[in-house]
Scaffold this motif. Structure first.
Motif, mmCIF file in Angstrom:
data_model
loop_
_atom_site.group_PDB
_atom_site.id
_atom_site.type_symbol
_atom_site.label_atom_id
_atom_site.label_comp_id
_atom_site.label_asym_id
_atom_site.label_seq_id
_atom_site.Cartn_x
_atom_site.Cartn_y
_atom_site.Cartn_z
ATOM 1 N N PRO A 33 0.779 -1.239 0.214
ATOM 2 C CA PRO A 33 0.006 0.099 0.017
ATOM 3 C C PRO A 33 0.891 1.309 0.080
ATOM 4 C CG PRO A 33 -0.151 -1.210 2.144
ATOM 5 C CD PRO A 33 0.551 -2.046 1.352
ATOM 6 N N THR A 34 2.054 1.382 0.411
ATOM 7 C CA THR A 34 2.818 2.554 0.637
ATOM 8 C C THR A 34 3.928 2.601 -0.507
ATOM 9 O OG1 THR A 34 4.507 1.332 1.925
ATOM 10 C CG2 THR A 34 2.503 2.238 3.232
ATOM 11 N N GLY A 35 3.819 1.738 -1.408
ATOM 12 C CA GLY A 35 4.910 1.595 -2.489
ATOM 13 C C GLY A 35 4.525 2.828 -3.438
ATOM 14 N N VAL A 36 5.784 3.302 -4.444
ATOM 15 C CA VAL A 36 5.529 3.785 -5.571
ATOM 16 C C VAL A 36 4.702 3.227 -6.543
ATOM 17 C CG1 VAL A 36 6.807 5.415 -7.083
ATOM 18 C CG2 VAL A 36 7.495 5.098 -4.837
ATOM 19 N N GLY A 37 3.830 4.045 -7.270
ATOM 20 C CA GLY A 37 3.076 3.332 -8.220
ATOM 21 C C GLY A 37 1.600 4.012 -8.377
ATOM 22 N N ALA A 38 1.027 4.799 -7.369
ATOM 23 C CA ALA A 38 -0.151 5.223 -7.481
ATOM 24 C C ALA A 38 -0.155 6.256 -8.528
ATOM 25 C CB ALA A 38 -0.621 5.767 -6.239
ATOM 26 N N SER A 39 -1.278 6.493 -9.128
ATOM 27 C CA SER A 39 -1.517 7.556 -10.412
ATOM 28 C C SER A 39 -2.443 8.716 -9.737
ATOM 29 C CB SER A 39 -2.036 6.774 -11.483
ATOM 30 O OG SER A 39 -0.779 5.905 -11.832
ATOM 31 N N ILE A 40 -2.468 9.746 -10.766
ATOM 32 C CA ILE A 40 -3.604 10.923 -10.645
ATOM 33 C C ILE A 40 -4.242 10.562 -12.246
ATOM 34 C CG2 ILE A 40 -4.401 12.982 -10.963
ATOM 35 C CD1 ILE A 40 -3.033 12.195 -8.324
ATOM 36 N N LEU A 41 -5.678 10.274 -12.353
ATOM 37 C CA LEU A 41 -6.277 10.236 -13.529
ATOM 38 C C LEU A 41 -7.352 11.353 -13.576
ATOM 39 C CD1 LEU A 41 -7.481 6.204 -13.113
ATOM 40 C CD2 LEU A 41 -5.245 7.291 -13.964
ATOM 41 N N ARG A 42 -8.163 11.448 -14.834
ATOM 42 C CA ARG A 42 -8.578 12.604 -15.301
ATOM 43 C C ARG A 42 -10.022 12.032 -15.722
ATOM 44 N NH1 ARG A 42 -5.672 16.173 -18.743
ATOM 45 N NH2 ARG A 42 -5.709 14.529 -20.145
ATOM 46 N N VAL A 43 -11.112 12.473 -15.586
ATOM 47 C CA VAL A 43 -12.293 12.161 -16.457
ATOM 48 C C VAL A 43 -12.493 13.470 -17.199
ATOM 49 C CG1 VAL A 43 -14.842 11.552 -16.204
ATOM 50 C CG2 VAL A 43 -13.157 10.786 -14.193
ATOM 51 N N ARG A 44 -12.465 13.356 -18.214
ATOM 52 C CA ARG A 44 -12.525 14.278 -19.284
ATOM 53 C C ARG A 44 -13.982 14.159 -20.124
ATOM 54 N NH1 ARG A 44 -10.687 14.792 -24.307
ATOM 55 N NH2 ARG A 44 -9.438 12.710 -24.025
ATOM 56 N N TYR A 45 -14.508 15.037 -20.440
ATOM 57 C CA TYR A 45 -15.946 15.138 -21.158
ATOM 58 C C TYR A 45 -15.508 15.394 -22.671
ATOM 59 C CZ TYR A 45 -20.425 15.995 -22.960
ATOM 60 O OH TYR A 45 -21.615 15.948 -23.801
ATOM 61 N N GLU A 46 -15.631 14.357 -23.446
ATOM 62 C CA GLU A 46 -15.400 14.352 -25.145
ATOM 63 C C GLU A 46 -16.772 14.679 -25.721
ATOM 64 O OE1 GLU A 46 -11.922 11.268 -26.503
ATOM 65 O OE2 GLU A 46 -13.925 10.373 -26.099
ATOM 66 N N GLY A 47 -17.729 14.624 -25.147
ATOM 67 C CA GLY A 47 -19.065 14.835 -25.715
ATOM 68 C C GLY A 47 -19.668 13.806 -26.386
ATOM 69 N N VAL A 48 -21.043 14.108 -26.745
ATOM 70 C CA VAL A 48 -21.973 13.185 -27.491
ATOM 71 C C VAL A 48 -22.572 13.879 -28.359
ATOM 72 C CG1 VAL A 48 -22.354 11.454 -25.560
ATOM 73 C CG2 VAL A 48 -23.903 13.149 -25.809
ATOM 74 N N VAL A 49 -23.320 13.185 -29.352
ATOM 75 C CA VAL A 49 -23.914 13.976 -30.392
ATOM 76 C C VAL A 49 -25.216 14.026 -29.885
ATOM 77 C CG1 VAL A 49 -25.123 13.720 -32.757
ATOM 78 C CG2 VAL A 49 -22.673 12.723 -32.317
ATOM 79 N N ASP A 50 -25.605 15.334 -29.331
ATOM 80 C CA ASP A 50 -26.814 15.497 -28.547
ATOM 81 C C ASP A 50 -27.500 16.972 -29.085
ATOM 82 O OD1 ASP A 50 -28.840 15.743 -26.738
ATOM 83 O OD2 ASP A 50 -27.590 16.436 -25.297
ATOM 84 N N CYS A 51 -28.080 16.860 -30.518
ATOM 85 C CA CYS A 51 -28.610 18.202 -31.082
ATOM 86 C C CYS A 51 -29.399 18.986 -30.382
ATOM 87 C CB CYS A 51 -28.891 17.724 -32.391
ATOM 88 S SG CYS A 51 -30.545 16.792 -32.578
ATOM 89 N N ASN A 52 -30.296 18.234 -29.421
ATOM 90 C CA ASN A 52 -31.335 19.067 -28.799
ATOM 91 C C ASN A 52 -31.102 19.082 -27.436
ATOM 92 O OD1 ASN A 52 -31.208 16.551 -27.836
ATOM 93 N ND2 ASN A 52 -33.675 15.894 -28.694
ATOM 94 N N GLY A 53 -29.762 19.024 -26.983
ATOM 95 C CA GLY A 53 -29.208 19.554 -25.468
ATOM 96 C C GLY A 53 -29.934 18.781 -24.396
ATOM 97 N N ASN A 54 -30.293 17.473 -24.653
ATOM 98 C CA ASN A 54 -31.458 17.104 -23.403
ATOM 99 C C ASN A 54 -30.384 16.037 -22.464
ATOM 100 O OD1 ASN A 54 -31.192 14.809 -25.079
ATOM 101 N ND2 ASN A 54 -33.369 14.254 -25.127
ATOM 102 N N GLY A 55 -29.018 15.922 -23.035
ATOM 103 C CA GLY A 55 -28.236 15.164 -22.201
ATOM 104 C C GLY A 55 -28.333 13.781 -22.399
ATOM 105 N N GLN A 56 -28.880 13.394 -23.663
ATOM 106 C CA GLN A 56 -28.825 12.047 -24.024
ATOM 107 C C GLN A 56 -28.548 12.074 -25.524
ATOM 108 O OE1 GLN A 56 -31.777 8.611 -22.850
ATOM 109 N NE2 GLN A 56 -32.890 9.539 -24.507
ATOM 110 N N ALA A 57 -27.717 10.949 -25.812
ATOM 111 C CA ALA A 57 -27.430 11.072 -27.173
ATOM 112 C C ALA A 57 -28.368 10.928 -28.294
ATOM 113 C CB ALA A 57 -26.458 9.784 -27.580
ATOM 114 N N ASP A 58 -28.233 11.540 -29.512
ATOM 115 C CA ASP A 58 -29.579 11.733 -30.273
ATOM 116 C C ASP A 58 -29.918 9.979 -30.580
ATOM 117 O OD1 ASP A 58 -29.352 14.310 -30.335
ATOM 118 O OD2 ASP A 58 -28.171 14.472 -32.301
ATOM 119 N N ASP A 59 -28.968 9.275 -31.002
ATOM 120 C CA ASP A 59 -29.547 7.644 -31.234
ATOM 121 C C ASP A 59 -30.517 7.164 -30.258
ATOM 122 O OD1 ASP A 59 -27.400 7.621 -29.656
ATOM 123 O OD2 ASP A 59 -26.100 6.438 -31.144
#
Length: 821
Positions: free
Chosen positions: A650-676
């Motif tokens: 548990p104390t060893g070297v090797g832990a990381s920093i990760l990032r959750v990034r928004y790439e987007g979906v095709v959502d032309c009406n902007g309701n938060g859900q993909a068009d398909d």
């Protein structure tokens, strides 16, 4: 007689039998690798203190000692962890208890009377049952949607998988409940042949069969994306295969898409040998997001604090990371890790996990004006013994002379003398508010009586100036009676408030807190008392949300415009609270309800709306967990706390920093859900079948003047571009093209061109099908568009010609049109 009574009164009496708080009397199965053990000391002799405890765990069938911890002192006298003791008998060398087994916890307390005959209490005991150390759950489906259709791609480059043909071509069969088909893909030498049978009567565990066919099959790692009823998206991670002719490879899938080796003889999922794990081993559970590694090579990264206005260069410091065992790291924009300050602890924090090793440097905050870094930590007072040290909490301010890359000086701005703390329930989160005040989270140090005692700093949320003095507008501030703990208190009655964040929408601090068997999310207002009294039921007081069983929430962050523009998350996610849940300490694999980030929707008064939704969850076979959480310029960052590799510990070297990034979906009406998915679920129509919701198919009209340019005399008119079922009313401004015109003519053609003529540039191809319309000058044309959805998205070109009394002609600009819905 009186003398005898007095003599009896002076004799030492044993402590009362311990009251056991954890494991709870009634509750879910306990994780075999992280058993909470907590007891309360009480003694009929008022002057006697708690000196030590003996802890034991016995199997019930057969009745045998499995684990022991004798002479536990300090914090371990009332709060023991498996890592502090020794496994014996059938459990020798095991490191954890066994899955799905009933155990008996026994504990007794020793007072400091020194009387061997009476210093020990009677034994107290409590039975509990373990569950599973890892929680893999099978993916269960009853149908795969035809639309949105499946996508089978190569993991490395996203190219579509195209199976070869042959007399007996290779194939992929997706099955539920062993033999019932969900989807079959077969090679043909051209486009793959797809069979998608009707829905099954009930959902069943999913497995895949890859068949090599007559010529064998070689494939790299591939991803099979599909949608279940409700448009729930699943990505199945298939490993690379090299199949001989007619050879099969069979795989089970967990509910997060991880594949496991299977055999033809298995009748139920077996999650032992993974075939392919995600890399990094975290799964995004909402469309449009990705998770990626930013930096690595860290040891016990607990907290993350961003530079409020980071520079743009690759080597500019982007954020700081606190490492539990005494180091503050810098991470630059290019992911390089440096050392800001080291050797911050004056004692060896090394210990066992779970257990005494869980202490050191925790919270971080950065002053947006000076760039100074604030850190919370414990220090050794020298007042204890090697086996029972005495640690106090403090907050240290660091100043840099090289742009925040290294600390040049440090000063303790808060030193909580006399407030003993140790593992886990220590000083933790730091937050600098917009008004420049510092919030400090203080655990109760395993002394629950301090939480509602305003004369103690422990069990509180404190608020101070950046120089360490109390904020004068704190609810209990009174300079007239001297400065003490009461003057710093913002809220009281907390146990272990490890994480929190300020919400811009209401200006309040929100806190996540670890409880004994249930955890708490709370909105903090000045003077609030959260009522922690040592009993787990008190964790429900003033709670917006309780996690039951406990999931160990350790940090939280709001997505909000004031913090790096919401970190690139879409506005629909703004004002959502994201909480990291670390789960049991240092255990392998996924954990039910933990090792993940959950998203909370809050209303205007701070109440939780609905159930939390998971954003990211762990899907590996290692020890990776989650701790620090913070929004940066381009996403939500989190620390993985432990290395993936078991050998590192548990104390060893090797832990990381990760990032959750928004790439987007095709959502032309902007309701938060993909068009398909809108189309698949019927919430949007797609009458022309082009995959775009009809409400997004707006009409367009683009002006084209030609070369040489014609006068811009033709405009779309009051109705805008043409839409099906409507009347389009374009208009010519004759003053711009031909004054004294007696007639205007409009031509609609399938395509445009550019041919100069004596009358201007002809911009519509009149050689094909042409519709023409006539109107008087100054009167809009009336073009009726049929109510035929097949026309949605159809492109046309329109151009007008003005006709004079003597037959003279003058061409206008063109409008390149797209018919809307």
């Amino acid at each position: 007689m009186l003398a005898a009574l007095l003599l009896c009164a002076q004799l030492n009496q044993p402590p009362w039998a311990p009251a056991i708080n954890e494991p709870p009397v009634i509750g879910p199965a306990v994780n075999p690798g992280d058993v909470p053990m907590e007891s309360v000391f009480a003694d009929p002799d008022a002057g006697d203190a708690h000196l030590a405890s003996d802890w034991e765990l016995w199997t019930v069938v057969p009745f045998a000692l499995a684990w022991t911890y004798t002479g536990a002192a300090g914090f371990a006298a009332t709060n023991a962890a498996l890592g502090d003791g020794s496994f014996v008998g059938s459990h020798a060398g095991a490191g954890t208890l066994f899955d799905d087994t009933t155990y008996l916890l026994r504990v007794r307390h020793r007072d400091d009377s020194g009387d061997p005959a009476t210093e020990w209490s009677p034994w107290a005991s409590r039975a509990f049952t373990t569950g599973s150390a890892q929680d893999w759950f099978p993916l269960e489906l009853k149908d795969v949607l035809d639309a949105p259709g499946h996508q089978w791609t190569r993991a490395a480059d996203g190219a579509a998988v195209d199976l070869p043909g042959g007399a007996v071509p290779p194939s992929l069969a997706l099955e539920a409940s062993l033999t019932l088909g969900l989807l079959t893909v077969t090679g043909s030498g051209g486009p793959d042949l797809v069979s998608n049978p009707p829905p099954l009567p009930a959902a069943g565990p999913v497995r895949a069969r890859l068949n090599g066919g007559a010529n064998g099959l070689v494939l790299p790692e591939t991803d099979l994306e599909l949608h279940a009823p409700g448009c729930e998206k699943h990505v199945l991670l298939l490993p690379a295969v090299n199949l001989q002719p007619f050879e099969q490879a069979i795989f089970w899938f967990s509910d997060d898409g991880v594949s496991f080796e299977a055999t033809a003889f298995q009748t139920a999922p077996v999650f032992i040998q993974p075939a392919r794990l995600p890399e990094p081993p975290w799964i995004v559970e909402q469309s449009g997001f990705v998770v990626e590694e930013v930096a690595t090579g860290l040891a016990l990264p607990v907290d993350i604090a961003f530079v409020p206005a980071p520079g743009p260069a690759p080597d500019d410091v982007l954020f700081y990371v606190s490492e539990l065992y005494g180091t503050i790291r810098t991470v630059t924009r290019d992911g390089s890790v440096g050392t800001y300050a080291a050797n911050l602890l004056n004692y060896d924090p090394g210990g066992l996990f779970p257990g005494s090793g869980e202490q050191g440097v925790t919270g971080l905050a950065v002053d947006p004006i000076t760039g100074d870094v604030f850190a919370s930590m414990l220090y050794d007072t020298g007042l204890g013994t090697p086996w029972n040290p005495v640690h106090y909490p403090k907050v240290v301010r660091f100043t840099s002379l090289d742009g925040g890359r290294t600390a040049a000086s440090q000063q303790a701005i808060l030193d909580f003398v006399g407030e003993v703390q140790g593992q886990s329930h220590q000083i933790s989160n730091l937050t600098i508010a917009d008004d420049g005040r510092l919030f400090v989270h203080m655990g109760d140090g395993f002394a629950s009586a301090t939480a509602m005692d305003l004369s103690s700093f422990r069990g509180k949320l404190l608020r101070a100036e950046l120089d360490g003095s109390p904020a004068a507008d704190n609810p209990y501030f009174d300079a007239g009676d001297g400065i003490d703990a009461r003057d710093y208190v913002w809220a009281s009655g907390v146990r272990n408030p490890f994480g929190g964040d300020l919400r811009f929408a209401d200006g309040n601090l929100y806190v996540v807190e670890n409880g004994p068997w249930q955890d708490r999310l709370a909105r903090i207002t000045p003077g609030l008392d959260l009522g922690w009294d040592g009993n787990g039921t008190s964790m429900a007081i003033n709670a917006l949300w309780n996690w039951f069983p406990a999931r160990a929430p350790v940090d939280m962050a709001f997505a909000q415009a004031t913090t790096f523009g919401g970190g690139g998350f879409p506005p629909a996610k703004w004002d959502r609270a994201f909480v990291s849940l670390s789960g049991p300490t240092y255990l392998k694999g996924p954990q039910d309800g933990a090792k993940r980030i959950d998203e909370f929707l809050l209303n205007g008064v701070g109440a939780v709306v609905g159930e939390p939704v998971t954003l990211v969850s762990y899907a590996g076979m290692g020890h990776g967990s989650i701790a620090g959480l913070a929004f940066g310029p381009d996403g939500l960052y989190f620390s993985t706390l432990y290395p993936e590799a078991t050998a590192a510990g548990p104390t060893g070297v090797g832990a990381s920093i990760l990032r959750v990034r928004y790439e987007g979906v095709v959502d032309c009406n902007g309701n938060g859900q993909a068009d398909d998915c809108d189309i698949a679920l019927g919430s949007s129509a797609d009458c022309n079948g082009d995959g775009v919701p009809d409400e997004c198919q707006v009409g367009l009209a683009v002006v084209r003047s030609g070369e040489p340019a014609n006068p811009a005399a033709l405009a779309v008119g009051s109705t805008g571009p043409p839409v099906i079922g409507g009347v389009w009313r374009p208009l010519v401004d004759n003053a711009l093209v031909l004054q004294g015109a007696v007639t205007d003519v409009l031509a609609l053609t399938a395509k445009g061109l550019n041919v100069p003529t004596p009358f201007g540039t002809l911009l519509c191809d009149l050689s094909g099908a042409t519709l023409s319309f006539i109107t008087a000058p100054g009167v809009p044309f009336a073009v009726t568009v049929p109510s035929d959805c097949a026309l949605i998205g159809v492109g046309l070109s329109a151009q007008a010609v003005a006709v004079g009394a003597l037959g003279e002609l003058a061409l206008t600009n063109a409008l390149d049109l797209t018919i809307g819905s």
